[in-house]
Design a protein around this motif. Structure first.
Motif, mmCIF file in Angstrom:
data_model
loop_
_atom_site.group_PDB
_atom_site.id
_atom_site.type_symbol
_atom_site.label_atom_id
_atom_site.label_comp_id
_atom_site.label_asym_id
_atom_site.label_seq_id
_atom_site.Cartn_x
_atom_site.Cartn_y
_atom_site.Cartn_z
ATOM 1 N N GLU A 1 0.255 -19.170 16.478
ATOM 2 C CA GLU A 1 1.636 -19.500 16.100
ATOM 3 C C GLU A 1 1.729 -20.931 15.587
ATOM 4 O O GLU A 1 2.380 -21.199 14.583
ATOM 5 C CB GLU A 1 2.559 -19.323 17.314
ATOM 6 C CG GLU A 1 4.026 -19.651 17.012
ATOM 7 C CD GLU A 1 4.907 -19.521 18.230
ATOM 8 O OE1 GLU A 1 6.087 -19.912 18.118
ATOM 9 O OE2 GLU A 1 4.427 -19.049 19.279
ATOM 10 N N LYS A 2 1.049 -21.868 16.265
ATOM 11 C CA LYS A 2 1.080 -23.262 15.834
ATOM 12 C C LYS A 2 0.268 -23.447 14.552
ATOM 13 O O LYS A 2 0.607 -24.256 13.700
ATOM 14 C CB LYS A 2 0.544 -24.166 16.947
ATOM 15 C CG LYS A 2 1.407 -24.143 18.191
ATOM 16 C CD LYS A 2 2.866 -24.449 17.887
ATOM 17 C CE LYS A 2 3.726 -24.442 19.135
ATOM 18 N NZ LYS A 2 5.171 -24.647 18.805
ATOM 19 N N SER B 1 0.085 -21.319 12.178
ATOM 20 C CA SER B 1 0.983 -20.857 11.122
ATOM 21 C C SER B 1 2.056 -21.903 10.822
ATOM 22 O O SER B 1 2.387 -22.167 9.662
ATOM 23 C CB SER B 1 1.637 -19.542 11.537
ATOM 24 O OG SER B 1 2.598 -19.133 10.592
ATOM 25 N N GLN B 2 2.591 -22.537 11.876
ATOM 26 C CA GLN B 2 3.627 -23.554 11.694
ATOM 27 C C GLN B 2 3.085 -24.726 10.878
ATOM 28 O O GLN B 2 3.741 -25.202 9.945
ATOM 29 C CB GLN B 2 4.121 -24.045 13.057
ATOM 30 C CG GLN B 2 5.219 -25.101 12.966
ATOM 31 C CD GLN B 2 5.692 -25.541 14.342
ATOM 32 O OE1 GLN B 2 5.392 -24.909 15.353
ATOM 33 N NE2 GLN B 2 6.435 -26.636 14.376
ATOM 34 N N TRP B 3 1.882 -25.189 11.229
ATOM 35 C CA TRP B 3 1.304 -26.316 10.513
ATOM 36 C C TRP B 3 1.020 -25.951 9.062
ATOM 37 O O TRP B 3 1.316 -26.710 8.143
ATOM 38 C CB TRP B 3 0.027 -26.780 11.194
ATOM 39 C CG TRP B 3 -0.759 -27.764 10.375
ATOM 40 C CD1 TRP B 3 -1.971 -27.580 9.806
ATOM 41 C CD2 TRP B 3 -0.352 -29.095 10.022
ATOM 42 N NE1 TRP B 3 -2.358 -28.700 9.116
ATOM 43 C CE2 TRP B 3 -1.380 -29.644 9.238
ATOM 44 C CE3 TRP B 3 0.780 -29.864 10.290
ATOM 45 C CZ2 TRP B 3 -1.313 -30.939 8.721
ATOM 46 C CZ3 TRP B 3 0.845 -31.161 9.773
ATOM 47 C CH2 TRP B 3 -0.194 -31.681 9.000
ATOM 48 N N GLN C 1 2.451 -23.888 7.161
ATOM 49 C CA GLN C 1 3.682 -23.800 6.379
ATOM 50 C C GLN C 1 4.212 -25.191 6.033
ATOM 51 O O GLN C 1 4.758 -25.411 4.955
ATOM 52 C CB GLN C 1 4.736 -23.016 7.157
ATOM 53 C CG GLN C 1 4.450 -21.526 7.251
ATOM 54 C CD GLN C 1 5.488 -20.789 8.066
ATOM 55 O OE1 GLN C 1 6.592 -21.286 8.284
ATOM 56 N NE2 GLN C 1 5.143 -19.592 8.534
ATOM 57 N N ASN D 1 8.045 -33.413 14.430
ATOM 58 C CA ASN D 1 7.595 -32.020 14.534
ATOM 59 C C ASN D 1 6.293 -31.922 15.318
ATOM 60 O O ASN D 1 6.076 -30.971 16.060
ATOM 61 C CB ASN D 1 7.404 -31.427 13.137
ATOM 62 C CG ASN D 1 8.709 -31.381 12.368
ATOM 63 O OD1 ASN D 1 9.116 -32.376 11.758
ATOM 64 N ND2 ASN D 1 9.375 -30.242 12.391
ATOM 65 N N TRP E 1 3.226 -30.000 19.741
ATOM 66 C CA TRP E 1 4.231 -29.444 18.837
ATOM 67 C C TRP E 1 5.584 -29.484 19.522
ATOM 68 O O TRP E 1 5.773 -28.874 20.569
ATOM 69 C CB TRP E 1 3.844 -28.028 18.435
ATOM 70 C CG TRP E 1 2.569 -28.032 17.646
ATOM 71 C CD1 TRP E 1 1.301 -27.895 18.115
ATOM 72 C CD2 TRP E 1 2.467 -28.259 16.249
ATOM 73 N NE1 TRP E 1 0.395 -28.010 17.086
ATOM 74 C CE2 TRP E 1 1.089 -28.223 15.917
ATOM 75 C CE3 TRP E 1 3.391 -28.472 15.221
ATOM 76 C CZ2 TRP E 1 0.611 -28.405 14.630
ATOM 77 C CZ3 TRP E 1 2.924 -28.641 13.929
ATOM 78 C CH2 TRP E 1 1.560 -28.609 13.637
ATOM 79 N N ASP F 1 10.366 -27.141 15.461
ATOM 80 C CA ASP F 1 10.107 -26.539 14.149
ATOM 81 C C ASP F 1 11.234 -26.846 13.163
ATOM 82 O O ASP F 1 11.292 -26.273 12.078
ATOM 83 C CB ASP F 1 9.909 -25.026 14.273
ATOM 84 C CG ASP F 1 11.116 -24.331 14.901
ATOM 85 O OD1 ASP F 1 12.106 -25.022 15.216
ATOM 86 O OD2 ASP F 1 11.053 -23.094 15.085
#
Length: 300
Positions: A4-5, A7-9, A11, A76, A145, A148
């Motif tokens: 999940e993290k 993917s966040q990074w 993006q 973030n 993190w 978001d």
């Protein structure tokens, strides 16, 4: 780091062919995105855009500084060196700021001031250029993190002003003595565009109508000047960004600058202004001479 993290990074992080390195002392090199994500250090932003504002916090309590009493404007991510506690704090913007378009220089200057305010809020490193950042996906670092949320510059400005961290207007003049990060781009652009106006006027005096050769000479001159200015920095901007600044100034001049698009009128007006100023100066000098002569006669 969890999927999940990851993917966040990925993006938030926009470069497709970034600079990367495992040891900055050994140099930085462009690699594919997938290869770069295996390096300890990666380029923070693409060459023409900035959507991540990064602050280097060289204190053992860097994480605490980055999160203390700022619930509404947390970074973030905070990417920490577990050995000494030093870290990079990263704020992601909702809208990227372009670094090469003439018509959008104000947002870049705005982002530069906001970044300085963020630096002041954590007592970050003044000399950090913002080019390379710790890769939060690398096992050498501990990534925290925190949110978001994507920030707007006015949103960050509000919080920085509320806490007294916004730089004063005089900071712009001080920054130009030793600009870093986004400030290098602003400084080179502002210096080069003023110089380019003078070059454009000189070139347009050659012909009544602008020719392709005139435009080529202008772009060549601007490119050489921007390159020279860039070489004056201890950490120069990438070549592509330098070329983008030169093209942006050139494009603006040939489409908007009256001294290029209607040079005959400008040259005539300039000549008239110069002649008028000379006449006024000569008249004032003559009047002064007469007054001095009359004073001498009265004295006799």
């Amino acid at each position: 780091m969890s999927e999940e993290k990851d993917s966040q990074w990925e993006q938030m992080w926009l470069p497709l062919w970034p600079l990367a390195s495992d040891d900055l002392r050994q140099g930085i090199y462009r690699e594919s995105r997938s290869k770069a994500l295996r390096r300890r250090y990666i380029e923070a932003n693409p060459q023409a855009l900035s959507n991540l504002l990064v602050v280097d916090i060289d204190h053992p309590d860097a994480l605490m500084r980055a999160v203390w009493d700022r619930h509404s404007w947390l970074p973030n991510a905070v990417v920490e060196n577990p050995t000494n506690g030093h870290a990079h704090a990263v704020w992601a913007l909702r809208e990227p700021v372009t670094r090469t378009e003439y018509a959008k220089r104000k947002p870049l200057a705005y982002a530069t001031a906001i970044t300085e305010g963020l630096r002041r809020s954590v007592d970050g490193d003044k000399g950090y250029s913002g080019l390379m950042t710790k890769n939060p996906e690398h096992r050498s670092w501990e990534a925290h993190w925190l949110t978001d949320e994507l920030y707007a510059l006015p949103q960050l400005e509000h919080h920085l002003a509320e806490w007294g961290f916004l730089p004063p207007p005089s900071w712009k003049k001080t920054r130009r003595r030793n600009p870093v990060g986004l400030g290098r781009n602003c400084d080179i652009f502002e210096s080069a565009r003023v110089w380019a106006y003078r070059l454009a006027r000189r070139i347009r005096q050659r012909n009544e109508h602008a020719t392709p050769a005139d435009s080529h000479d202008l772009l060549t001159g601007i490119s050489e000047h921007v390159t020279m200015l860039n070489l004056g920095y201890s950490e120069p901007l990438p070549a592509n960004e330098v070329a983008g600044i030169a093209r942006s100034i050139h494009r603006w001049i040939v489409t908007h600058f009256y001294g290029w698009t209607n040079s005959r009128v400008v040259n005539e007006a300039t000549f008239t202004t110069i002649q008028s100023a000379r006449r006024k100066k000569a008249t004032a000098k003559t009047s002064q001479t007469i007054q001095e002569a009359l004073s001498d006669l009265q004295a006799d």
